[in-house]
Design a protein around this motif. Structure first.
Motif, PDB file in Angstrom:
ATOM      1  N   ILE A  93       0.851  -1.183   0.000  1.00  0.00           N
ATOM      2  CA  ILE A  93       0.000   0.000   0.000  1.00  0.00           C
ATOM      3  C   ILE A  93       0.890   1.238   0.000  1.00  0.00           C
ATOM      4  CG2 ILE A  93      -0.169   0.097   2.534  1.00  0.00           C
ATOM      5  CD1 ILE A  93      -3.122   1.018   2.083  1.00  0.00           C
ATOM      6  N   THR A  94       0.444   2.289  -0.697  1.00  0.00           N
ATOM      7  CA  THR A  94       1.141   3.570  -0.700  1.00  0.00           C
ATOM      8  C   THR A  94       0.112   4.659  -0.970  1.00  0.00           C
ATOM      9  OG1 THR A  94       3.007   4.811  -1.643  1.00  0.00           O
ATOM     10  CG2 THR A  94       1.685   3.529  -3.173  1.00  0.00           C
ATOM     11  N   TYR A  95       0.455   5.885  -0.659  1.00  0.00           N
ATOM     12  CA  TYR A  95      -0.370   7.035  -1.030  1.00  0.00           C
ATOM     13  C   TYR A  95       0.074   7.531  -2.402  1.00  0.00           C
ATOM     14  CZ  TYR A  95      -2.463   7.712   3.609  1.00  0.00           C
ATOM     15  OH  TYR A  95      -3.185   7.567   4.769  1.00  0.00           O
ATOM     16  N   SER A  96      -0.865   8.062  -3.154  1.00  0.00           N
ATOM     17  CA  SER A  96      -0.502   8.770  -4.376  1.00  0.00           C
ATOM     18  C   SER A  96       0.270  10.023  -3.991  1.00  0.00           C
ATOM     19  CB  SER A  96      -1.754   9.138  -5.169  1.00  0.00           C
ATOM     20  OG  SER A  96      -2.608   9.982  -4.392  1.00  0.00           O
ATOM     21  N   ARG A  97       0.974  10.602  -4.934  1.00  0.00           N
ATOM     22  CA  ARG A  97       1.821  11.748  -4.610  1.00  0.00           C
ATOM     23  C   ARG A  97       1.021  12.972  -4.173  1.00  0.00           C
ATOM     24  NH1 ARG A  97       5.998  11.164  -2.506  1.00  0.00           N
ATOM     25  NH2 ARG A  97       6.834  13.159  -3.237  1.00  0.00           N
ATOM     26  N   ASP A  98      -0.235  13.063  -4.591  1.00  0.00           N
ATOM     27  CA  ASP A  98      -1.060  14.186  -4.150  1.00  0.00           C
ATOM     28  C   ASP A  98      -1.790  13.871  -2.845  1.00  0.00           C
ATOM     29  OD1 ASP A  98      -3.102  12.459  -4.907  1.00  0.00           O
ATOM     30  OD2 ASP A  98      -3.753  13.672  -6.617  1.00  0.00           O
ATOM     31  N   GLY A  99      -1.633  12.661  -2.331  1.00  0.00           N
ATOM     32  CA  GLY A  99      -2.233  12.284  -1.067  1.00  0.00           C
ATOM     33  C   GLY A  99      -3.717  12.012  -1.108  1.00  0.00           C
ATOM     34  N   ARG A 100      -4.324  12.066  -2.276  1.00  0.00           N
ATOM     35  CA  ARG A 100      -5.769  11.912  -2.371  1.00  0.00           C
ATOM     36  C   ARG A 100      -6.221  10.469  -2.508  1.00  0.00           C
ATOM     37  NH1 ARG A 100      -7.269  16.774  -6.684  1.00  0.00           N
ATOM     38  NH2 ARG A 100      -6.490  18.522  -5.394  1.00  0.00           N
ATOM     39  N   LEU A 139      -3.999  -0.762  -8.041  1.00  0.00           N
ATOM     40  CA  LEU A 139      -5.375  -0.309  -7.903  1.00  0.00           C
ATOM     41  C   LEU A 139      -5.418   0.985  -7.111  1.00  0.00           C
ATOM     42  CD1 LEU A 139      -7.087  -3.714  -6.969  1.00  0.00           C
ATOM     43  CD2 LEU A 139      -6.925  -2.665  -9.246  1.00  0.00           C
ATOM     44  N   ARG A 140      -6.395   1.814  -7.427  1.00  0.00           N
ATOM     45  CA  ARG A 140      -6.558   3.100  -6.754  1.00  0.00           C
ATOM     46  C   ARG A 140      -7.871   3.112  -5.960  1.00  0.00           C
ATOM     47  NH1 ARG A 140      -4.388   7.990  -7.964  1.00  0.00           N
ATOM     48  NH2 ARG A 140      -3.705   7.214 -10.007  1.00  0.00           N
ATOM     49  N   TYR A 141      -7.782   3.571  -4.701  1.00  0.00           N
ATOM     50  CA  TYR A 141      -8.954   3.761  -3.846  1.00  0.00           C
ATOM     51  C   TYR A 141      -8.917   5.192  -3.313  1.00  0.00           C
ATOM     52  CZ  TYR A 141      -8.934  -1.403  -3.594  1.00  0.00           C
ATOM     53  OH  TYR A 141      -8.914  -2.740  -3.887  1.00  0.00           O
ATOM     54  N   PRO A 142     -10.069   5.844  -3.171  1.00  0.00           N
ATOM     55  CA  PRO A 142     -10.060   7.183  -2.568  1.00  0.00           C
ATOM     56  C   PRO A 142      -9.600   7.106  -1.110  1.00  0.00           C
ATOM     57  CG  PRO A 142     -12.137   6.735  -3.699  1.00  0.00           C
ATOM     58  CD  PRO A 142     -11.412   5.438  -3.619  1.00  0.00           C
ATOM     59  N   ALA A 143      -8.735   8.014  -0.701  1.00  0.00           N
ATOM     60  CA  ALA A 143      -8.351   8.091   0.704  1.00  0.00           C
ATOM     61  C   ALA A 143      -9.561   8.567   1.506  1.00  0.00           C
ATOM     62  CB  ALA A 143      -7.172   9.048   0.883  1.00  0.00           C
ATOM     63  N   THR A 144      -9.689   8.110   2.740  1.00  0.00           N
ATOM     64  CA  THR A 144     -10.862   8.442   3.538  1.00  0.00           C
ATOM     65  C   THR A 144     -10.739   9.837   4.143  1.00  0.00           C
ATOM     66  OG1 THR A 144      -9.887   7.420   5.492  1.00  0.00           O
ATOM     67  CG2 THR A 144     -11.292   6.047   4.112  1.00  0.00           C
ATOM     68  N   ALA A 145     -11.882  10.401   4.539  1.00  0.00           N
ATOM     69  CA  ALA A 145     -11.886  11.770   5.067  1.00  0.00           C
ATOM     70  C   ALA A 145     -12.654  11.904   6.368  1.00  0.00           C
ATOM     71  CB  ALA A 145     -12.495  12.714   4.034  1.00  0.00           C
ATOM     72  N   THR A 146     -13.400  10.856   6.759  1.00  0.00           N
ATOM     73  CA  THR A 146     -14.183  10.943   7.989  1.00  0.00           C
ATOM     74  C   THR A 146     -13.815   9.803   8.919  1.00  0.00           C
ATOM     75  OG1 THR A 146     -15.965   9.640   6.988  1.00  0.00           O
ATOM     76  CG2 THR A 146     -16.124  12.034   6.826  1.00  0.00           C
ATOM     77  N   THR A 147     -13.982  10.029  10.206  1.00  0.00           N
ATOM     78  CA  THR A 147     -13.623   9.032  11.200  1.00  0.00           C
ATOM     79  C   THR A 147     -14.587   7.863  11.164  1.00  0.00           C
ATOM     80  OG1 THR A 147     -12.724  10.749  12.608  1.00  0.00           O
ATOM     81  CG2 THR A 147     -13.231   8.636  13.669  1.00  0.00           C
ATOM     82  N   ALA A 148     -14.038   6.655  11.229  1.00  0.00           N
ATOM     83  CA  ALA A 148     -14.866   5.458  11.212  1.00  0.00           C
ATOM     84  C   ALA A 148     -15.552   5.265  12.550  1.00  0.00           C
ATOM     85  CB  ALA A 148     -14.007   4.237  10.894  1.00  0.00           C
TER      86      ALA A 148
END
Length: 369
Positions: free
Chosen positions: A275-282, A301-310
């Motif tokens: 796993i890694t982050y894209s360079r823009d962190g998104r 594969l690309r998945y959107p990074a999350t933005a809200t607390t689980a």
């Protein structure tokens, strides 16, 4: 992780998953093991590119760079695969860097702020290595330098590496019950010395029900880690999910040991360890091993990074203060699949069967795998 002459953890897990299905058909409903089901809203990642180089069939670590990716293979059986591979944005190999000596079991990658590539040689299926190591490839260097380290208690199997705000490597053990342990060097690393590690705490993964090839077993192990480019988030992954933690003050250890994870399901990846982050962190980027699957190739594969607390809560466990890696179930319970709790007596019987099969699967093969 692959180990020459022995069944791999993945194959053991597949065998245990088969036993799970068989038991589900013969045990009473109160003790049947429930195979993994996809979490609500779980969707496969978006393909980015396919890795077509046949030397890269067992990718166990990946980091994104400004012009592509850096990846490594799991294990060290094949000389052609014992390299650090630099890929372009289309996943084509553009150059490789060889190790000056044979690594033992390379499992993850991290990149420092100065562009230094860190290779985590920390895999230990049988928990028998007297030392583990990290290989440090400085920008412009022709070969990486090995730094050996030793655990303060006993050997551990680990597949995840992070760097803290000072650039110090942090090892997160693989675990097996949803809990991993953090270790870091006690002093600055030196190429001519073995550096002691110190224990820094534990991280407990939230319980999920995400579908994966290893059922509930795949949800409780930590197979990779990544840090966002700005250092304000880190992610751990299992075979089933990614877990993101905020690091607002730069303290990675505190974020992992006390923070609340945000969950991104990574459903049904064949054997997801990177796993890694894209360079823009998104985005979160993943890639799975493809060994044993002749008709498929590793695909990023690309998945959107999350933005809200689980809202998911960590699995209920207590830790033995004398033996920090011995995890005890809460009183009256034995850990369940996907958050399910088994009755104590029936669950214990099932656990004995699983542990018995795990022991049988440790026998040595005489033929090379």
């Amino acid at each position: 992780m692959r180990v020459r002459g022995r069944l791999t953890w993945g194959r053991r897990a597949r065998a245990l998953a088969v036993l799970t299905v068989l038991l589900a058909g013969v045990l009473p409903p109160a003790v049947a093991l429930v195979p993994g089901t996809a979490s609500a809203g779980a969707a496969a990642g978006t393909p980015v590119c396919e890795v077509r180089d046949n030397r890269l069939r067992e990718i166990s670590g990946m980091v994104a760079t400004d012009d592509g990716y850096v990846v490594i293979n799991d294990g060290a059986d094949d000389e052609a695969r014992r390299r650090i591979f630099f890929l372009d944005q289309r996943c084509a190999v553009r150059r490789t860097v060889s190790f000056p000596s044979r690594p033992r079991d390379t499992e993850d990658l991290a990149v420092g702020r100065d562009g230094t590539v860190w290779v985590a040689d920390i895999g230990d299926n049988d928990r028998s290595r007297p030392t583990v190591g990290v290989w440090r490839l400085a920008p412009g260097a022709e070969q990486p330098v090995l730094h050996r380290m030793t655990y303060p208690d006993r050997p551990h199997d680990a597949e995840a590496l992070l760097l803290d705000a000072s650039g110090r490597p942090l090892i997160i053990t693989k675990g097996g019950s949803g809990t991993g342990f953090l270790y870091a060097p006690t002093t600055a690393l030196r190429a001519d010395a073995t550096t002691p590690l110190t224990a820094l705490g534990q991280v407990t993964l939230p319980t999920t029900t995400t579908s994966n090839p290893f059922s509930f077993l795949g949800r409780g192990v930590i197979t990779g880690a990544a840090a966002a480019p700005d250092g304000r988030r880190v992610a751990l992954r299992s075979y089933a999910d990614a877990f993101e933690y905020d690091v607002p003050d730069g303290d990675v250890v505190r974020a992992l040991t006390t923070g609340t994870a945000r969950i991104t399901p990574l459903p049904d990846e064949p054997q997801g360890e990177s796993i890694t982050y894209s360079r823009d962190g998104r985005s979160l980027l993943t890639v799975s091993e493809a060994a044993g699957q002749p008709t498929s190739r590793p695909t990023i594969l690309r998945y959107p990074a999350t933005a809200t607390t689980a809202t998911a809560t960590p699995a209920t466990e207590s830790v033995d203060p004398v033996s920090p890696t011995a995890v005890r179930p809460a009183a009256g319970e034995i850990g369940g699949a996907g958050g399910r709790t088994w009755p104590l007596v029936a669950g214990a019987g099932t656990l004995v069967l699983l542990l018995g099969l795990a022991g049988v699967l440790r026998w040595r093969h005489t033929a090379r795998q």
